[in-house]
Design a protein around this motif. Structure first.
Motif, PDB file in Angstrom:
ATOM      1  N   GLY A  84       5.419  -3.764   2.085  1.00 55.89           N
ATOM      2  CA  GLY A  84       4.064  -4.270   2.265  1.00 55.89           C
ATOM      3  C   GLY A  84       3.210  -3.208   2.925  1.00 55.89           C
ATOM      4  O   GLY A  84       3.745  -2.153   3.299  1.00 55.89           O
ATOM      5  N   ALA A  88       1.673  -9.394  -3.577  1.00 58.36           N
ATOM      6  CA  ALA A  88       2.973 -10.030  -3.302  1.00 58.36           C
ATOM      7  C   ALA A  88       3.944  -9.917  -4.478  1.00 58.36           C
ATOM      8  O   ALA A  88       5.093  -9.495  -4.311  1.00 58.36           O
ATOM      9  CB  ALA A  88       2.763 -11.493  -2.921  1.00 58.36           C
ATOM     10  N   SER A 336       2.989  -9.208   1.974  1.00 50.40           N
ATOM     11  CA  SER A 336       1.732  -8.693   1.433  1.00 50.40           C
ATOM     12  C   SER A 336       0.741  -8.283   2.518  1.00 50.40           C
ATOM     13  O   SER A 336      -0.180  -7.524   2.265  1.00 50.40           O
ATOM     14  CB  SER A 336       1.088  -9.722   0.501  1.00 50.40           C
ATOM     15  OG  SER A 336       0.824 -10.910   1.218  1.00 50.40           O
TER      16      SER A 336
END
Length: 367
Positions: A84, A88, A336
């Motif tokens: 990240g 996602a 994310s």
């Protein structure tokens, strides 16, 4: 293990499937499969399209990187992957692939931070990072000023964009001017033929009472769009090259001024610029000019290493191995919104079962 760790890095945070192989601070392979053409007709990245493209490109891209580097998968000392921040679904493809390879090979797995990787990639071009490093990261999703005393464990946010990132602003203005997607390269090209002083576009958050290191490009984007609209409504021709040059100057003026100010305030004599927008020729030129005037040494990787790539992930992974940072657990997941303060995602525990999985995989899963 050789003197310097041999690490494979996987990057899938957006629309590029990047696989890099690094030995220490030496780049051996940098293979990329881009799905940008598949997104162009939508005027931006479509997450589902990106995820499917990563899935299809992953194994061939890894095989190409191994071949380019002249090594086998068994030679590797670790697998690093962007955990990240990013899209996602796209991140999950990379993390799943990295887990599969690490498990099958019995190698340690390192989930690393996309932004910290953008800083670490400079080691492949200019040697070990000075400590601390001041980094200006500018891309489609991020505009950040970061202070990194230790790229593997200590990255501190100094400032960030409060709305649009610089790269987003480039894309949006390119769309208003009907220049296609992505907007950065075409605006850079047209700006060279325009006058950067032709139109006085606003400089966001530049007042004495504004946050010293934060950025804002939303107001600039709106001002440029309204200026273009007014011209069109009046039936006048839009001077595209002057608009491109004046808009670009407004962006890079603020970015470089704030970055140099942060270096002076923190007593840091180096500035590293990374991220996709760091490929912009005017940003590089103005940063060079202002850093030289302030006695600051500028480090900017070559354009190919500024955009998203696997080499940057491998570079940070190799640094993790070299500094004996703990690997990630098999429970590693994509995040994310992984904060930049987490350069990597260490394992919560390293129990007998974890080691047993490695032994099992070495014996049975990879010939």
């Amino acid at each position: 293990m050789a003197d310097e760790p041999l690490v494979l890095g996987i990057e899938t945070s957006c629309d590029e499937t990047g696989v890099g192989i690094v030995r220490g601070t030496t780049l051996l392979a940098d293979a990329i499969a881009s799905s940008v053409d598949e997104h162009a007709r939508f005027g931006g990245v479509v997450p589902e399209v990106a995820s499917r493209a990563h899935l299809e490109a992953m194994v061939p891209t890894i095989e190409r990187a191994l071949k380019d580097a002249g090594v086998t998968a068994k030679d590797l000392d670790g697998i690093a992957v962007t955990a990240g921040p990013g899209l996602a679904g796209a991140l999950l493809v990379g993390v799943s692939a990295a887990k599969a390879y690490a498990y099958a090979l019995g190698k340690p797995l390192y989930g690393v931070n996309h932004l910290a990787s953008h800083i670490c990639v400079d080691q492949l071009e200019h040697g070990p990072l000075p400590e601390p490093t001041m980094a200006l990261l500018v891309s489609g999703g991020h505009s950040s000023l970061l202070l990194a005393p230790d790229i593997t464990s200590d990255v501190r946010p100094m400032g960030a964009t409060i709305d649009d990132a610089a790269g987003e602003a480039f894309d949006k203005i390119a769309r208003v001017l009907d220049l296609g997607f992505p907007g950065g390269p075409v605006i850079d090209r047209l700006a060279k033929e325009g006058d950067p002083q032709a139109i006085a576009f606003p400089r966001g958050l530049s007042g004495s009472r504004d946050p010293a290191y934060d950025f804002s490009f939303s107001g600039l984007k709106t001002a440029v769009a309204r200026w273009i609209e007014a011209k069109r409504n009046a039936g006048e021709e839009v001077p595209v090259r002057d608009v491109a040059a004046s808009f670009q100057e407004a962006v890079v003026d603020v970015l470089t001024r704030k970055a140099v100010r942060a270096c002076k305030d923190e007593g840091v004599d180096h500035l590293m610029i990374g991220g996709g927008v760091a490929a912009n020729s005017r940003l590089r030129a103005l940063a060079e000019e202002r850093c030289e005037a302030a006695g600051i040494r500028l480090r900017v990787p070559r354009p190919k290493l500024c955009t998203d790539n696997g080499a940057m992930v491998a570079a940070l992974g190799a640094e993790m191995v070299a500094r004996n940072r703990p690997p990630s657990d098999w429970e590693l997941s994509a995040d994310s919104s992984l904060p930049v303060t987490d350069p990597h995602v260490p394992g919560a525990h390293h129990d007998h079962d974890h080691d047993h999985l490695h032994e099992l995989s070495k014996d049975n899963l990879y010939s």
